[in-house]
Design a protein around this motif. Structure first.
Motif, PDB file in Angstrom:
ATOM      1  N   UNK A 121     -65.376 -29.446 -26.676  1.00 19.70           N
ATOM      2  CA  UNK A 121     -66.385 -28.541 -27.240  1.00 19.70           C
ATOM      3  C   UNK A 121     -67.436 -28.191 -26.195  1.00 19.70           C
ATOM      4  N   UNK A 122     -67.874 -29.195 -25.425  1.00 23.66           N
ATOM      5  CA  UNK A 122     -68.851 -28.935 -24.367  1.00 23.66           C
ATOM      6  C   UNK A 122     -68.296 -28.035 -23.291  1.00 23.66           C
ATOM      7  N   UNK A 123     -67.009 -28.225 -22.947  1.00 29.56           N
ATOM      8  CA  UNK A 123     -66.379 -27.368 -21.945  1.00 29.56           C
ATOM      9  C   UNK A 123     -66.348 -25.910 -22.379  1.00 29.56           C
ATOM     10  N   UNK A 124     -66.106 -25.673 -23.674  1.00 28.15           N
ATOM     11  CA  UNK A 124     -66.102 -24.302 -24.191  1.00 28.15           C
ATOM     12  C   UNK A 124     -67.485 -23.669 -24.079  1.00 28.15           C
ATOM     13  N   UNK A 125     -68.521 -24.429 -24.366  1.00 26.53           N
ATOM     14  CA  UNK A 125     -69.891 -23.905 -24.252  1.00 26.53           C
ATOM     15  C   UNK A 125     -70.203 -23.543 -22.794  1.00 26.53           C
ATOM     16  N   UNK A 126     -69.754 -24.382 -21.855  1.00 25.83           N
ATOM     17  CA  UNK A 126     -69.953 -24.089 -20.432  1.00 25.83           C
ATOM     18  C   UNK A 126     -69.262 -22.780 -20.060  1.00 25.83           C
TER      19      UNK A 126
END
Length: 440
Positions: A121-126
């Motif tokens: 999920x954090x990778x998608x936000x990045x």
């Protein structure tokens, strides 16, 4: 850039006198601790962690809170905004734990699934920040949407504050007069100093009020006994829940939660920018979301509740009149040290919950005002009233429903639909776009 408000005693770039620096730093540390100590312990219990594991869980949260907030202060939005455990994520994690337990699943497996799900999920936000798409997404967050988000967030927290004030828990549903007295003394002390004092004394009202409440709580035998930390020095562990594993349902839920939580990044950034007399540029917005994504990745790696920027930080600046970066930066470094040096973290985590709730209540009252000010930015016609009213009524209504109300829905939808803040936010965004104003 707009003119710095006259209400600020120290602006972002202002130098704070050495004799005041220590107390402002201590006050920031109080706010850090007040926003951190409750959720990790509560969620840790639902995750099936032992007392020792909860202690490590809390210590990792202290450490990462300092690291992430310092990253944002130095390279991201560069505002004195605390990043800490998100209430939305905490509620989602608790619901997931309850569902898995009801289905006879393994909490240990869920913990491992969450590590990878949160990281993805954090990778998608990045990626959204790096691609520039986040600037387009931010256009969805109009003053009406921001106002609804802020008001619903305060209202969602209000039950927690009042339960804390009364000392009401699931195990002890009757109010505790001692805790109520400590809550009132703390909140009155903060308000009296904040309203009637002047100058430096006024700007440390929270620190003095919390100190008074804490002393009273100890004298009345209400000091908190947190999980013990065995080692004096302890480096936070990566993948503390074991080797990460993949579950599609958990990952989808984490991705949805991360996307919904972007609204809090926008709300925090915009409200703080207004408080310090600045405007948010597209570049600052992208950098903020980029480091928010990095923070989410780190929370997955270090196995803690994912973070969000605290909107309450704006209330702190409004109340103290101190936006200077230096004391805030020192407080961030202190939090990192506390995450390694166990006895200090243990002491801060012993702050009585009632005192922490009292300090938070004062801050959130100012945040409520910020939400109302968002509505003042638009002309309130029937269109605006419909959008605000339907979104607020729906969001608040969901908050009053029992957890089982959405149990018939698919697991992922259940996690989202049972949160009033999410429901109201989605409705406000949808109605704003469906009933767009005609161009003049």
């Amino acid at each position: 850039m707009r003119k710095q408000p006259d209400t600020l005693k120290y602006g972002l770039e202002d130098a704070v006198p050495r004799q005041e620096l220590l107390l402002y730093t201590l006050q920031h540390i109080v706010y850090f601790a007040a926003g951190i100590i409750v959720l990790p312990i509560a969620v840790g219990i639902y995750l099936g962690l032992s007392q020792g594991e909860i202690a490590e869980f809390l210590q990792r949260t202290f450490f990462l809170c300092g690291v992430v907030t310092l990253l944002q202060l130095s390279f991201g939005h560069r505002y004195p905004i605390i990043d800490g455990p998100a209430g939305l994520w905490a509620s989602m994690l608790i619901v997931m734990c309850l569902v898995v337990s009801e289905m006879g699943g393994s909490l240990g497996e869920l913990r491992r699934d969450l590590q990878l799900g949160i990281l993805i999920a954090g990778g998608l936000v990045v990626l959204l920040a790096a691609s520039g798409l986040i600037v387009k997404i931010s256009k969805l967050f109009t003053p009406i949407v921001n106002g609804v988000i802020i008001l619903l967030m305060v209202l969602q927290m209000s039950e927690t504050f009042i339960r804390g004030a009364l000392g009401v828990t699931d195990e002890s549903p009757a109010m505790d007069p001692k805790q109520m007295l400590v809550f009132l003394v703390t909140i009155v002390a903060i308000l009296v100093i904040a309203v009637y004092a002047r100058g430096f004394l006024q700007s440390i009202a929270t620190l003095l009020g919390v100190a008074a409440g804490w002393v009273l709580a100890v004298l009345m035998g209400l000091s908190e006994h947190r999980p013990a930390m065995d080692q004096i020095f302890s480096i936070p562990r990566m993948w503390a829940f074991g080797t990460p594993s993949f579950d599609p349902g958990v990952t989808i839920t984490c991705v949805i939660g991360a996307l919904v939580l972007l609204s809090m990044s926008f709300a925090s950034l915009n409200s703080m920018a207004e408080a310090v007399g600045e405007t948010v540029t597209d570049r600052r917005l992208s950098k903020t979301v980029l480091f928010h994504g990095v923070a989410t990745i780190l929370t997955g790696i270090f196995a803690v509740i994912p973070f969000m920027p605290f909107v309450s930080s704006t209330g702190v600046v409004l109340m103290t009149g101190v936006a200077a970066r230096k004391p805030f930066r020192i407080a961030c470094v202190c939090m990192i040290v506390f995450g390694i040096f166990s006895p200090v973290a243990a002491f801060l985590s012993s702050m009585p919950s009632t005192v922490a709730y009292a300090a938070s209540t004062v801050v959130f009252s100012l945040i409520l005002g910020q939400g109302l000010k968002e509505f003042q930015k638009v002309r309130l016609t029937n269109r605006e009233s419909y959008i605000i009213g339907i979104s607020m009524i729906s969001g608040m209504g969901v908050m009053f429903l029992p957890d089982q109300a959405f149990s018939a829905l698919p697991e992922t939808v259940h996690f989202i639909a049972s949160n009033g803040l999410v429901t109201g936010t989605i409705l406000a965004m949808a109605l704003e776009q469906i009933f767009r104003k005609k161009e003049a």
